[in-house]
Design a protein around this motif. Structure first.
Motif, mmCIF file in Angstrom:
data_model
loop_
_atom_site.group_PDB
_atom_site.id
_atom_site.type_symbol
_atom_site.label_atom_id
_atom_site.label_comp_id
_atom_site.label_asym_id
_atom_site.label_seq_id
_atom_site.Cartn_x
_atom_site.Cartn_y
_atom_site.Cartn_z
ATOM 1 N N ALA A 1 1.491 -1.423 -0.286
ATOM 2 C CA ALA A 1 0.116 0.355 0.195
ATOM 3 C C ALA A 1 1.153 1.415 0.383
ATOM 4 N N THR A 2 0.696 2.076 -0.323
ATOM 5 C CA THR A 2 1.239 3.239 -1.393
ATOM 6 C C THR A 2 0.316 5.292 -0.774
ATOM 7 N N ASP B 1 7.695 10.578 4.009
ATOM 8 C CA ASP B 1 9.209 10.865 3.221
ATOM 9 C C ASP B 1 8.848 12.466 3.143
ATOM 10 N N ALA B 2 9.516 13.170 2.250
ATOM 11 C CA ALA B 2 9.713 15.090 2.539
ATOM 12 C C ALA B 2 8.266 15.394 1.087
ATOM 13 N N GLU B 3 8.009 14.457 0.729
ATOM 14 C CA GLU B 3 6.870 14.453 -0.265
ATOM 15 C C GLU B 3 5.115 13.714 0.620
ATOM 16 N N GLY B 4 5.406 13.685 1.405
ATOM 17 C CA GLY B 4 4.272 13.027 2.283
ATOM 18 C C GLY B 4 4.250 11.509 1.936
ATOM 19 N N LYS B 5 4.680 11.322 0.738
ATOM 20 C CA LYS B 5 4.838 9.685 0.843
ATOM 21 C C LYS B 5 4.740 8.568 1.599
ATOM 22 N N PHE B 6 4.197 7.768 1.513
ATOM 23 C CA PHE B 6 4.437 6.746 2.498
ATOM 24 C C PHE B 6 4.325 4.815 1.884
ATOM 25 N N THR B 7 4.752 3.997 2.343
ATOM 26 C CA THR B 7 4.821 2.501 1.374
ATOM 27 C C THR B 7 4.651 1.544 2.539
ATOM 28 N N PHE B 8 3.222 0.548 2.152
ATOM 29 C CA PHE B 8 3.548 -0.313 3.350
ATOM 30 C C PHE B 8 3.802 -1.644 2.558
ATOM 31 N N ASP B 9 4.200 -2.808 3.499
ATOM 32 C CA ASP B 9 4.766 -4.002 2.547
ATOM 33 C C ASP B 9 4.383 -4.590 3.551
ATOM 34 N N TRP C 1 -10.757 7.018 12.172
ATOM 35 C CA TRP C 1 -10.625 5.113 12.491
ATOM 36 C C TRP C 1 -11.017 4.863 10.949
ATOM 37 N N GLN C 2 -10.893 4.251 10.192
ATOM 38 C CA GLN C 2 -11.425 3.087 8.718
ATOM 39 C C GLN C 2 -10.909 2.116 8.872
ATOM 40 N N THR C 3 -11.487 1.640 7.980
ATOM 41 C CA THR C 3 -11.144 -0.076 7.496
ATOM 42 C C THR C 3 -10.544 -0.202 6.111
ATOM 43 N N VAL C 4 -8.971 -0.701 5.758
ATOM 44 C CA VAL C 4 -8.595 -0.638 4.484
ATOM 45 C C VAL C 4 -8.594 -2.140 4.102
ATOM 46 N N ARG C 5 -8.482 -2.519 2.939
ATOM 47 C CA ARG C 5 -8.353 -3.731 2.600
ATOM 48 C C ARG C 5 -7.140 -3.454 1.234
ATOM 49 N N ILE C 6 -5.582 -4.708 2.145
ATOM 50 C CA ILE C 6 -4.884 -4.359 1.633
ATOM 51 C C ILE C 6 -4.365 -6.273 0.895
ATOM 52 N N THR C 7 -4.272 -5.333 -0.748
ATOM 53 C CA THR C 7 -3.635 -6.601 -1.770
ATOM 54 C C THR C 7 -2.572 -5.800 -2.480
ATOM 55 N N PRO C 8 -2.086 -7.780 -3.155
ATOM 56 C CA PRO C 8 -0.890 -7.386 -3.972
ATOM 57 C C PRO C 8 -1.120 -5.400 -4.892
ATOM 58 N N ASP C 9 -1.534 -5.041 -5.419
ATOM 59 C CA ASP C 9 -2.126 -4.079 -6.247
ATOM 60 C C ASP C 9 -3.007 -3.285 -4.760
ATOM 61 N N THR C 10 -3.242 -2.749 -4.056
ATOM 62 C CA THR C 10 -3.708 -1.831 -3.792
ATOM 63 C C THR C 10 -3.746 -0.146 -3.707
ATOM 64 N N PRO C 11 -4.982 -0.016 -4.306
ATOM 65 C CA PRO C 11 -5.160 1.473 -4.994
ATOM 66 C C PRO C 11 -4.516 2.534 -3.765
ATOM 67 N N ASP C 12 -4.020 3.950 -4.530
ATOM 68 C CA ASP C 12 -3.147 4.669 -3.683
ATOM 69 C C ASP C 12 -3.914 5.637 -2.552
ATOM 70 N N LEU C 13 -3.528 5.457 -0.837
ATOM 71 C CA LEU C 13 -3.851 5.709 -0.348
ATOM 72 C C LEU C 13 -4.202 7.195 0.023
ATOM 73 N N LEU C 14 -5.279 7.516 0.224
ATOM 74 C CA LEU C 14 -4.745 9.852 0.277
ATOM 75 C C LEU C 14 -5.730 9.764 2.020
#
Length: 475
Positions: free
Chosen positions: A152-153, A193-201, A221-234
């Motif tokens: 998830a990014t 990071d410096a641009e506010g981007k994050f990555t979860f593996d 608070w929210q629930t998110v579904r993580i897959t091998p190709d999760t749409p970008d999270l905002l």
């Protein structure tokens, strides 16, 4: 007290038997059936991936020569064990449990998810108890779990102007976000990071995000579904409420019946200079059956996973609706008690509101005994001749008046639940109540299920409480 003792004894037996199940040893009481309940578990697939819903068919067979009654299942809760949501065990979940005739069987399909995505195996394990509280069967079935990689990014931003939109200059660097696996305690973190981007593996599956204050910004608070190709999270960090939000609730009718669709007017006002975007309602946090829950389509965008916007300086009203619960009949009222803010974050600073309407027709009992109270809470010597006055917070406050009998006993029947009640005690000369006089009491039905109050009295003198008087129009 006897019922509490029985529950404690049954619980102890359950715990002891559960420990015995771990070693495969079961001790049955004298006279208990010597046979056992056979249990088989069949998974619908030979293996699963993390994030999959797992289905298993559980079959119970009564190998006794007689009927097996009160059968319930205690499932184990270690990280390896399958998470089956509450209610997933059906009739085997709670007492009175299930009955299976001699030689008969029962099948149930349960569904759940792995409790820990880092485990290579998940198990469905547990003990079957009968109505004696002793274990009569056990099961331990396991299936392989393959860790499916998830990714998830996204961008984390501080919504400085409160409009709910990512604007220039709002991405936030160096902020740590946490994803929590929904059926266990496994947490994963990532830093922007410096641009506010994050990555979860992390392993694929369902996770919760938010409910945190991150660098001073509120992440709902929210629930998110993580897959091998999760749409970008905002991920939005909302500005603190800072007391700018106020709320009120009002039923549109004075009284209802159970099953009626009750409408309420919700009024939200923002006294601040920044819009409040994503405001939701959270109701009945204590889980009382006579309260509205603040869920369902009748609450519109105020439900927990949506949200409304209150502009700076704006006051908005919302018409919401929910069915009056059956339990409100025995309490004589239906209550909406809610807090308003960003979903499940910074709850102590949410705006609170409460409203109630009557649900007439129920009847309850107020009963008790006044006198000397022993060390175990029992009345050892009743105080006869005490005048007891039942008073309610209503236009005609005096709901009943009695004098205790020779044992110090008093009984008010046909009492309407709903108002707040107090008991006033006018004791004979030379006696006084040991504690508060008047004392508040709970009035709720049904009449067969009520608490008998024990009022401590002692020798001595004290001013008599001033009892309210009914106005002339009360009759």
């Amino acid at each position: 007290m006897r019922s509490a003792g029985r529950r404690a004894a049954v619980l102890l037996a359950v715990l002891v038997t559960a420990m015995a199940a771990l070693t495969g040893v079961f001790a049955a009481p004298a006279g208990a059936a010597s046979g056992r309940i056979g249990v088989s578990v069949t998974f619908d697939k030979p293996s699963y991936g993390t994030g999959d819903e797992i289905h298993a068919t559980v079959k119970l067979t009564n190998n006794n020569s007689g009927r097996a009654t009160g059968l319930t299942v205690f499932q184990y809760f270690d990280p390896i064990d399958l998470y089956v949501p509450y209610g997933g065990w059906g009739a085997l979940q709670n007492r009175p449990g299930l009955t299976i005739e001699a030689g008969g069987s029962f099948e149930l399909t349960v569904s759940g998810h792995v409790r820990d995505p880092e485990q290579a195996t998940t198990a469905l394990r547990g003990t079957v108890f009968d109505d004696t509280g002793f274990g009569v069967g056990s099961f331990d079935s396991r299936v392989p779990v393959t860790k499916v990689p998830g990714r998830a990014t996204g961008i984390f931003y501080a919504d400085r102007n409160g409009d709910g939109v990512l604007d220039g200059g709002e991405p936030l660097a160096g902020a740590t976000l946490t994803l929590r696996y929904v059926t266990g305690s496994r947490n994963y973190t990532a830093t922007s990071d410096a641009e506010g981007k994050f990555t979860f593996d992390l392993p694929a599956g369902d996770y919760t995000l938010g409910g945190d204050v991150v660098d001073g910004w509120l992440v709902r608070w929210q629930t998110v579904r993580i897959t091998p190709d999760t749409p970008d999270l905002l991920v939005r960090g909302a500005p603190p409420l800072n007391g700018a939000l106020t709320a009120s609730l009002a039923f549109t009718q004075d009284s209802y019946r159970p099953g009626d669709l009750a409408h309420l007017t919700v009024t939200l006002a923002n006294s601040g200079s920044t819009p409040l975007t994503g405001i939701v309602a959270a109701c009945n946090r204590i889980g009382d059956g006579y309260m509205l829950n603040g869920t369902g389509p009748g609450w519109g965008d105020l439900v927990w996973d949506r949200g409304v916007t209150i502009a700076a300086g704006e006051t908005r009203t919302f018409d919401v609706s929910e069915t009056v619960p059956q339990a409100s009949f025995d309490r004589g009222k239906v209550v909406a008690a809610c807090d308003f803010g960003y979903s499940e974050v910074d709850i102590e600073n949410h705006a609170n509101a409460r409203a109630q309407a009557s649900v007439p027709g129920g009847q309850a009992v107020v009963e008790g005994t006044i006198g000397h109270v022993g060390d175990n809470g029992e009345v050892t010597e009743g105080l006869a001749g005490t005048e007891v006055v039942l008073v309610a917070d209503q236009h005609c406050p005096v709901a009943g008046r009695q004098t205790t009998d020779g044992t110090g006993h008093f009984l008010f029947e046909g009492v309407a639940p709903g108002p707040e009640y107090r008991l006033y005690f006018l004791t004979p000369a030379g006696w006084k109540t040991k504690y508060e006089n008047p004392t508040g009491v709970e009035v709720q039905g049904p009449p067969a299920n009520h608490y008998a109050y024990r009022i401590a009295a002692e020798e001595g003198d004290a001013p008599a409480p001033e009892v309210p008087v009914n106005p002339a129009d009360c009759g």
